[in-house]
Design a protein around this motif. Structure first.
Motif, mmCIF file in Angstrom:
data_model
loop_
_atom_site.group_PDB
_atom_site.id
_atom_site.type_symbol
_atom_site.label_atom_id
_atom_site.label_comp_id
_atom_site.label_asym_id
_atom_site.label_seq_id
_atom_site.Cartn_x
_atom_site.Cartn_y
_atom_site.Cartn_z
ATOM 1 N N ARG A 180 0.929 -1.359 0.005
ATOM 2 C CA ARG A 180 0.111 0.157 0.045
ATOM 3 C C ARG A 180 0.965 1.087 -0.106
ATOM 4 N NH1 ARG A 180 -4.644 -2.343 3.085
ATOM 5 N NH2 ARG A 180 -5.954 -2.840 1.345
ATOM 6 N N GLU A 181 2.000 1.252 0.963
ATOM 7 C CA GLU A 181 2.920 2.295 0.912
ATOM 8 C C GLU A 181 3.761 2.617 -0.359
ATOM 9 O OE1 GLU A 181 4.991 1.969 4.401
ATOM 10 O OE2 GLU A 181 3.315 2.278 5.855
ATOM 11 N N GLY A 182 3.690 1.514 -1.157
ATOM 12 C CA GLY A 182 4.544 1.519 -2.297
ATOM 13 C C GLY A 182 3.446 2.148 -3.439
ATOM 14 N N GLY A 183 2.206 2.245 -3.307
ATOM 15 C CA GLY A 183 1.502 2.814 -4.470
ATOM 16 C C GLY A 183 0.254 1.825 -4.733
ATOM 17 N N CYS A 184 0.035 0.743 -4.044
ATOM 18 C CA CYS A 184 -1.073 -0.290 -4.795
ATOM 19 C C CYS A 184 -2.228 0.036 -3.862
ATOM 20 C CB CYS A 184 -0.418 -1.403 -4.582
ATOM 21 S SG CYS A 184 0.874 -1.934 -5.563
ATOM 22 N N GLU A 185 -3.207 0.459 -4.214
ATOM 23 C CA GLU A 185 -4.244 0.601 -3.601
ATOM 24 C C GLU A 185 -5.353 -0.553 -3.443
ATOM 25 O OE1 GLU A 185 -6.709 4.110 -4.927
ATOM 26 O OE2 GLU A 185 -4.841 5.505 -5.197
ATOM 27 N N VAL A 186 -4.982 -1.474 -4.686
ATOM 28 C CA VAL A 186 -5.811 -2.453 -4.664
ATOM 29 C C VAL A 186 -4.899 -3.664 -4.238
ATOM 30 C CG1 VAL A 186 -6.842 -4.169 -6.014
ATOM 31 C CG2 VAL A 186 -7.654 -1.873 -6.259
ATOM 32 N N GLU A 219 9.703 1.466 -0.722
ATOM 33 C CA GLU A 219 10.533 2.255 -2.027
ATOM 34 C C GLU A 219 10.806 1.254 -2.902
ATOM 35 O OE1 GLU A 219 14.353 5.084 -2.386
ATOM 36 O OE2 GLU A 219 13.649 4.563 -0.413
ATOM 37 N N ALA A 220 11.045 -0.068 -2.875
ATOM 38 C CA ALA A 220 11.406 -1.035 -3.832
ATOM 39 C C ALA A 220 9.935 -1.184 -4.674
ATOM 40 C CB ALA A 220 11.929 -2.187 -3.161
ATOM 41 N N ARG A 268 9.524 1.763 -6.799
ATOM 42 C CA ARG A 268 10.385 1.700 -8.114
ATOM 43 C C ARG A 268 10.015 0.740 -9.006
ATOM 44 N NH1 ARG A 268 16.512 2.113 -5.911
ATOM 45 N NH2 ARG A 268 16.492 3.922 -4.722
ATOM 46 N N VAL A 269 9.550 -0.439 -8.708
ATOM 47 C CA VAL A 269 9.146 -1.301 -9.794
ATOM 48 C C VAL A 269 7.595 -0.941 -10.304
ATOM 49 C CG1 VAL A 269 8.497 -3.751 -10.330
ATOM 50 C CG2 VAL A 269 10.519 -3.319 -8.730
ATOM 51 N N ARG A 270 7.053 -0.806 -9.465
ATOM 52 C CA ARG A 270 5.438 0.023 -9.989
ATOM 53 C C ARG A 270 5.924 1.055 -11.051
ATOM 54 N NH1 ARG A 270 1.794 3.776 -9.171
ATOM 55 N NH2 ARG A 270 -0.387 2.957 -9.136
ATOM 56 N N SER A 271 6.628 1.982 -10.797
ATOM 57 C CA SER A 271 7.000 3.210 -11.679
ATOM 58 C C SER A 271 7.365 2.569 -13.097
ATOM 59 C CB SER A 271 8.030 4.130 -11.036
ATOM 60 O OG SER A 271 9.242 3.754 -10.995
ATOM 61 N N THR A 295 12.250 -5.257 -17.739
ATOM 62 C CA THR A 295 12.757 -4.045 -17.196
ATOM 63 C C THR A 295 13.413 -4.278 -16.002
ATOM 64 O OG1 THR A 295 11.580 -2.691 -18.598
ATOM 65 C CG2 THR A 295 12.531 -1.536 -16.847
ATOM 66 N N LEU A 296 14.627 -4.202 -15.684
ATOM 67 C CA LEU A 296 15.367 -4.579 -14.500
ATOM 68 C C LEU A 296 15.469 -3.193 -13.573
ATOM 69 C CD1 LEU A 296 17.937 -7.198 -14.965
ATOM 70 C CD2 LEU A 296 15.733 -7.799 -14.204
ATOM 71 N N VAL A 297 14.951 -3.209 -12.441
ATOM 72 C CA VAL A 297 15.036 -2.241 -11.452
ATOM 73 C C VAL A 297 15.830 -2.191 -10.393
ATOM 74 C CG1 VAL A 297 13.682 -0.355 -10.449
ATOM 75 C CG2 VAL A 297 12.412 -1.414 -12.577
ATOM 76 N N ASP A 298 17.289 -1.693 -10.341
ATOM 77 C CA ASP A 298 18.010 -2.000 -9.248
ATOM 78 C C ASP A 298 17.317 -1.313 -8.037
ATOM 79 O OD1 ASP A 298 20.156 -2.708 -7.998
ATOM 80 O OD2 ASP A 298 21.038 -0.493 -8.251
ATOM 81 N N CYS A 299 17.245 -2.221 -6.912
ATOM 82 C CA CYS A 299 16.795 -1.941 -5.603
ATOM 83 C C CYS A 299 17.795 -2.109 -4.689
ATOM 84 C CB CYS A 299 15.399 -2.540 -5.465
ATOM 85 S SG CYS A 299 13.981 -2.078 -6.485
ATOM 86 N N SER A 300 18.998 -2.328 -4.812
ATOM 87 C CA SER A 300 20.127 -2.833 -4.193
ATOM 88 C C SER A 300 20.226 -1.858 -3.027
ATOM 89 C CB SER A 300 21.383 -3.034 -4.750
ATOM 90 O OG SER A 300 21.478 -4.062 -5.864
ATOM 91 N N ASP A 301 20.268 -0.632 -3.222
ATOM 92 C CA ASP A 301 20.181 0.298 -2.353
ATOM 93 C C ASP A 301 19.108 0.458 -1.383
ATOM 94 O OD1 ASP A 301 19.060 1.474 -4.528
ATOM 95 O OD2 ASP A 301 19.371 3.557 -3.897
ATOM 96 N N VAL A 302 17.971 -0.129 -1.427
ATOM 97 C CA VAL A 302 17.081 0.456 -0.583
ATOM 98 C C VAL A 302 16.297 -0.878 -0.093
ATOM 99 C CG1 VAL A 302 16.329 2.569 -1.810
ATOM 100 C CG2 VAL A 302 15.210 0.295 -2.556
ATOM 101 N N ALA A 303 16.735 -2.275 -0.675
ATOM 102 C CA ALA A 303 16.225 -3.281 0.081
ATOM 103 C C ALA A 303 17.067 -4.525 0.248
ATOM 104 C CB ALA A 303 14.866 -3.698 -0.975
ATOM 105 N N GLU A 304 16.467 -5.413 1.047
ATOM 106 C CA GLU A 304 17.506 -6.877 1.011
ATOM 107 C C GLU A 304 16.600 -8.056 0.737
ATOM 108 O OE1 GLU A 304 20.584 -7.015 4.405
ATOM 109 O OE2 GLU A 304 19.319 -5.516 5.044
#
Length: 210
Positions: A54-60, A127-128, A131-134, A187-196
Motif C-alpha cells: 500500500r505504501e508503495g502505491g498499490c491501492e488494490v 521504496e522497492a 520503483r518497480v511499480r514506476s 525491465t530490471l529496476v535496481d533496488c540494491s540500495d533500498v532493500a534486502e
C-alpha cells in the motif's frame, strides 16, 4: 475544441496496478508455522507485507492464503484486501500465482498490471515496490527488482501477459520459466540500495524478524 480536450479515458486515467501478495506458504522448515502468521513488530508478518504494498502505491491488494487460511483470517487485520484461498497451496508458489492472477482478472474494474510480492521477504520495503511499480509502461509490461545484478521481487506483470504466465506457473517455480523465456522484455529496476531480498525459510532466518 482542440485535441487537448479530446483526450481518451485511458490517457486521463493512471494505470491501475494491483498488489498481489503470495502468502500461502506453510513454513515446512519452520516447524509448520504458516509464514503469514510469523510475528514481526508485534503483528503477523502478512500485515507488514500488505502495508508495504500500500505504501508503495498499490491501492488494490489481493492476498493469496493457503496454510491455516482460517487462522490468518482470524488473527490478521487486513481491511480492504481481497483474500483469496488457494486450496492447492502445498503444490507450490505456482498454484498461488495462478489463483492470484485469476482473482485480479475478476476485479470489477480492469487491472492493468499485477505487482507480485512474497510474504516472507520483509527486507523489501515500500521504496522497492514504488520503483518497480514506476516501470509500468503498458499492459504488456514485464519488470522486476534487481539486487547486485540478480533478478528478484517484487515483479510486475502487465495484464496482457497473465494468461501466458499462469500457463507456465507450476510447482515452486512461480513465473521463473516464463521470465527466463522472456528475459529480453524485462525491465530490471535496481533496488540494491533500498532493500534486502532475503527469505524467511529456516529457524536461523527468524533473526531478521523483530
Amino acid at each position: 475544441m482542440g485535441y487537448a480536450g479530446l483526450m481518451t479515458h485511458t490517457e486521463q486515467t493512471p494505470p491501475r496496478i494491483a498488489g498481489l501478495l503470495l502468502a500461502a506458504g506453510g513454513g515446512r522448515r519452520l516447524g509448520g508455522r504458516p509464514k503469514a502468521l510469523l510475528p514481526h513488530r508485534g503483528r503477523p508478518l502478512v500485515e507488514h507485507a500488505v502495508r508495504v504494498l500500500r505504501e508503495g502505491g498499490c491501492e488494490v491488494v489481493h492476498v493469496v492464503l493457503g496454510a491455516s487460511a482460517d487462522r490468518v483470517r482470524e488473527r490478521a487485520q487486513l481491511p480492504g484486501c481481497v483474500l483469496v484461498d488457494n486450496p492447492e497451496w502445498a503444490e507450490g508458489m505456482g498454484s498461488s500465482l495462478r489463483v492470484g492472477l485469476a482473482s485480479l482478472s475478476a476485479e470489477a474494474l480492469p487491472v492493468d498490471a499485477a505487482l507480485v510480492s512474497l510474504v516472507d521477504q520483509p527486507g523489501i520495503g515500500a521504496e522497492a515496490v514504488a520503483r518497480v511499480r514506476s516501470a509500468y509502461r503498458s499492459r504488456d509490461a514485464l519488470a522486476a527488482a534487481s539486487y547486485e545484478g540478480r533478478r528478484g521481487h517484487p515483479v510486475l506483470f502487465g495484464a496482457d501477459r497473465w494468461a501466458g504466465i499462469a500457463a507456465e506457473a507450476v510447482g515452486d517455480q512461480g513465473a521463473r520459466d516464463y521470465l527466463k523465456a522472456h528475459r529480453d522484455a524485462i525491465t530490471l529496476v535496481d533496488c540494491s540500495d533500498v532493500a534486502e531480498p532475503y527469505d524467511i525459510d529456516t529457524e536461523a532466518d527468524l533473526a531478521h524478524l523483530e
